[in-house]
Enzyme design. Sequence first.
Site, mmCIF file in Angstrom:
data_model
loop_
_atom_site.group_PDB
_atom_site.id
_atom_site.type_symbol
_atom_site.label_atom_id
_atom_site.label_comp_id
_atom_site.label_asym_id
_atom_site.label_seq_id
_atom_site.Cartn_x
_atom_site.Cartn_y
_atom_site.Cartn_z
ATOM 1 N N TYR A 1 -9.621 11.631 3.487
ATOM 2 C CA TYR A 1 -9.635 11.557 2.026
ATOM 3 C C TYR A 1 -10.869 12.263 1.462
ATOM 4 C CZ TYR A 1 -5.986 8.156 2.897
ATOM 5 O OH TYR A 1 -4.831 7.541 3.331
ATOM 6 N N HIS B 1 0.843 -1.194 0.000
ATOM 7 C CA HIS B 1 0.000 0.000 0.000
ATOM 8 C C HIS B 1 0.881 1.248 0.000
ATOM 9 C CE1 HIS B 1 -3.818 2.113 0.655
ATOM 10 N NE2 HIS B 1 -3.080 2.988 1.312
ATOM 11 N N ALA B 2 0.657 2.121 -0.980
ATOM 12 C CA ALA B 2 1.515 3.299 -1.155
ATOM 13 C C ALA B 2 1.453 4.221 0.057
ATOM 14 C CB ALA B 2 1.100 4.058 -2.414
ATOM 15 N N HIS C 1 2.840 14.500 -0.372
ATOM 16 C CA HIS C 1 3.132 14.335 1.054
ATOM 17 C C HIS C 1 4.597 14.703 1.343
ATOM 18 C CE1 HIS C 1 -0.601 12.505 2.376
ATOM 19 N NE2 HIS C 1 -0.528 11.557 1.462
ATOM 20 N N HIS D 1 0.507 12.028 -5.797
ATOM 21 C CA HIS D 1 -0.122 12.122 -4.477
ATOM 22 C C HIS D 1 0.905 11.896 -3.373
ATOM 23 C CE1 HIS D 1 -3.322 11.576 -1.426
ATOM 24 N NE2 HIS D 1 -2.509 10.657 -0.946
ATOM 25 N N GLU D 2 1.672 10.808 -3.483
ATOM 26 C CA GLU D 2 2.658 10.504 -2.438
ATOM 27 C C GLU D 2 3.774 11.549 -2.411
ATOM 28 O OE1 GLU D 2 1.900 8.458 -0.263
ATOM 29 O OE2 GLU D 2 0.265 7.463 -1.328
ATOM 30 N N GLU E 1 -3.542 15.125 2.494
ATOM 31 C CA GLU E 1 -3.975 14.287 1.371
ATOM 32 C C GLU E 1 -4.253 15.113 0.121
ATOM 33 O OE1 GLU E 1 -3.649 11.177 1.651
ATOM 34 O OE2 GLU E 1 -3.389 11.124 3.828
ATOM 35 N N HIS F 1 -6.926 0.445 5.220
ATOM 36 C CA HIS F 1 -6.981 1.453 6.280
ATOM 37 C C HIS F 1 -7.690 0.957 7.542
ATOM 38 C CE1 HIS F 1 -6.141 3.521 2.556
ATOM 39 N NE2 HIS F 1 -5.681 4.533 3.237
#
Length: 637
Positions: A510, A340-341, A374, A370-371, A398, A500
């Site tokens: 999210y 999971h990323a 962060h 997306h990552e 997020e 999650h």
Amino acid sequence: MLLWLTSLAVALTLVGGQGNNSDVEEASLFLEEYNNVSQTTFNRNMEAAWTFNTNITNENQKKMVEVQLETDLWQQEMANRAAAFNTSAFNATMQRQFYKIKDIGTAAMTDHGKLQKLNEVLSDMESIYSTGKVCFAENDCKPLDPDITRLFETSRDEQKLRIAWKGWRDQTGRKMRDLYTTFVQLKQRGCADFGWQTLGYADTGAYWRSWYEMDTFDQEVKRLFEQLKPLYEQLHAFVRQRLKKQYGAAIFPQTGHIPAHLLGNMWAQSWNSLQDLLMPFPSKPILDVTEEMVKQKYTPRKIFEVSDDFFKSLGMIEMPFEFWNKSMLERPAGREVVCHASAWDFYNGRDFRVKQCTDITMDHLSTAHHEMGHIEYFLQYRNQPLVFRDGANPGFHEAVGDVISLSVETPKHLNKIGLLPNYVEDNETDINFLMAMALQKIAFLPFGYLIDQWRWSVFKGVTKASDYNKAWWNLRCGLQGVSPPVPRSEEDFDPGAKYHIPGNTPYIRYFVSYVLQFQFHKALCGIAGHNGPLHTCDIYNSSAAGQKLSAMLSKGSSQVWTESLKELTGQTTMSAQPLMDYFQPLLDYLRAANGDEVGWSDDCPSFADPLSSAGHVRPLAGLTFSLVIIALANYLV
């Protein structure tokens, strides 16, 4: 180890309010000590967690749990010392730091045995999830990433998808049902032992909601969901109609639900892999550049380099050496990992990593942005005191990468970076693009909303362990309009099939981020000087937009999130209007295309009589004999 710390002292001091020490100089020295020592403590904790996540072994699991307990006990000590100060005369910044040091959540559990047990249960559930495989034959077992994920994205074999859907839940959720029940019990006991009610937290869900610093947060997200629901209902109706043509109406219940295994994703949370079936104008190009990425020999590293280039074009901070040297950007051979990323801050101001089993797809191109969003946030606030090294609220973190993706995924930008070479702009292609974005963004909204509705109810004790799965499907059928493709029971635990839940990661962030990213996008497009519809905006190369975004990100959580939102957008409340404005042309098209065939029943369809007017075929009807045996084997595992 800090086992010398007495539970009674912690409980009395933390729950008992402020201490008597109001010496500002001494408080400043304490904060300096906290920030220095905490970087070393949290770095060690992250290293142990990283080692386990990138190499799942019993030894690494044991070490991670041990270090997590040491970290929790250290946080208890710091919270106990912070509580000795009377902060009423301190400035607002110091008060906010002391509040955050004391507000340590589950780490405040004073029974160390329960705290260790809680950490063990969490790591056990994560191991079950991360090592789960779906078996189609005795020697044909596939992991979720990339194999089963790719199956859902590319296959139109309804029977195989149904087996994979059920097999994943048999190998994950079913196996952790008792563990999750234990987890909830430990959480509830921990809250009672610590006395969270005294601090204003009735349960874990209330504690999670407190991060948004709004007394009415749950009502606020409900208001936003209701505002967005009409757009989702129109999308759902259009997709249902097209899927009926693909698979035949017989497998669709007359209640109006869409069977969950047909939506191109293991959890039916995003539907963008079904573009080939769902484009309003199929004669126009499909705006999925996966094939072009493969043709151009993209690699996982190349995907992240493209992401890094976007941030650099805004004048923001490029990825440091440690990112490229230490990240896990593809699934390694020969060991089990948590695929999971996720993005990781190692709390030393230099070491920031991504863990992702990257596949060469447009979806993973978006995930990489997306990552990396962060990571950019980590980099921007790395000079803040440690307790402020976090998002303004969880949804902010997020939203950052996703707001970049709103530019990256425009046809104009994909053409600019050579992934959509033959793009010609016209109204039909424009509607196709908005449909592609809706399948990713709008399809997600009820899923992003409902997961924590279920979990908050569990933490409150309203949903009992005996009704976990029933309550889950009541929400999914009622709010999302999807139904299970095979019968479900309380022997199943379908929430656990989503990372999650065993990972204990709050999910409403999210949903919040999907609202905030469009607010951010509208503001940044204005700063970049964009003219035209919002969905055509690309802020690439806008240093002005980059400076404004960086200024907000650099504040971390040092101020209430409404202030950060105001600095970027001029607004102090979340608004769904920019999202609605973005998709307005598609909404107009969908209303005309759907007519009155919109909506679904609040109740899940019944499996009591598979051949009744409910519209479901018999769960195993039509399967070959060998597939029936495999499906039964999965059911009995």
